[in-house]
Design an enzyme around this catalytic site. Sequence first.
Site, mmCIF file in Angstrom:
data_model
loop_
_atom_site.group_PDB
_atom_site.id
_atom_site.type_symbol
_atom_site.label_atom_id
_atom_site.label_comp_id
_atom_site.label_asym_id
_atom_site.label_seq_id
_atom_site.Cartn_x
_atom_site.Cartn_y
_atom_site.Cartn_z
ATOM 1 C CB SER A 56 18.027 -3.960 -2.979
ATOM 2 O OG SER A 56 17.215 -3.782 -1.824
ATOM 3 C CB ILE A 58 16.649 4.496 -2.446
ATOM 4 C CG1 ILE A 58 15.349 4.742 -3.232
ATOM 5 C CG2 ILE A 58 17.334 5.839 -2.166
ATOM 6 C CD1 ILE A 58 14.294 5.521 -2.465
ATOM 7 C CB SER A 187 8.892 8.910 2.515
ATOM 8 O OG SER A 187 7.786 8.857 1.639
ATOM 9 C CE1 TYR A 200 8.006 4.225 4.507
ATOM 10 C CE2 TYR A 200 6.475 5.764 3.479
ATOM 11 C CZ TYR A 200 7.741 5.218 3.578
ATOM 12 O OH TYR A 200 8.746 5.679 2.752
ATOM 13 C CE LYS A 204 10.273 6.566 5.804
ATOM 14 N NZ LYS A 204 11.709 6.292 5.991
ATOM 15 C CB SER A 235 13.162 0.084 -5.241
ATOM 16 O OG SER A 235 12.095 0.277 -4.343
#
Length: 329
Positions: A56, A58, A187, A200, A204, A235
């Site tokens: 699903s 990207i 990201s 997160y 990253k 998304s």
Amino acid sequence: MGVCTFIVVAAVVFIVLYIITLLLVDCDLGLAFATKVGKKIDTLNGKVVWITGASSGIGEHIALALARGGAKLILSARRLNELQRVKESCLATGKNLTDEDILVLQMDVTAVDKLEFHFQKVIEHFGKLDILVNNAGRSQRANWEEIELDVDRQMFDLNVFAVVALSRIAVRYFQKKKEGHIVVTSSLAGVKAVPFSGSYTGAKYAIHGYFDALRTEKMASNITVTLLCPGPVFSNFLAESFTEKTGEKFGKSVEATDRRMTGERCGYLCAVAIANKLGEAWMALSPIIPFYYISVYYPNIRYLLLRFLGARYFLKMRDSQVRMDINDI
């Protein structure tokens, strides 16, 4: 007009044109240039590309864009039914692809002890691997001070350690093959921190550290490293995002009225970045790209903007609407 005056005027004109250009594009200038005069996606025709997190979002749209260019694909994720759906879509839109040209490989990337086994399945099927696209991952919405440490651990297990583990297997293979391409979906949060996604953002940043180091070590070889850095994209990521509590999902949906890049556009830009072997590629709707240029090259101005506009503004820029309870001081 004196020389000094001419230089000042020319500099002002250049800066104005530069800012206007940034406001008009939905990606960094290097990627924008590549979309116009760089290598086409179909230069990857016949290349074998493994995409994790391909069921699903990207990952799915990267698969579709590469299939249109004729790349042979390995599609990996945990949800077998969704992988089969993506495979059918790739076959329907792909360039001269047959059923054997797309391998569905169900797997959990966090089961790192099984990654070597899955890697060998790829080699057995295609006889080689040219490009690994590490796309599996989850985002987060949480107040920094409330995040349980187990959430940080789970975030790093999925978004960092699984990526590093699979990439190390691939790099060892690429060294024997004398060439290869490692791609990681990072990201813009890995370029400059974003609020209310502490785990997160940390993950990253770690990805950039790991793979910038790899790029530097392999600079003289034929092993390429590409970091893809999307901003807000349509998304299902928000519903699946981590929160501050272990085992909890954010559970809210992206809305059609949100201001986000489409998955199709993001997938296309990612595929262009891969075809052109770009080191790092940013993609997001304006004004996010010019803000990131300011953040990287003029960090003091970024700091002032953050102080003046506040964290809530940047959460709204990211999600269009504030969707969580924010702890203000």
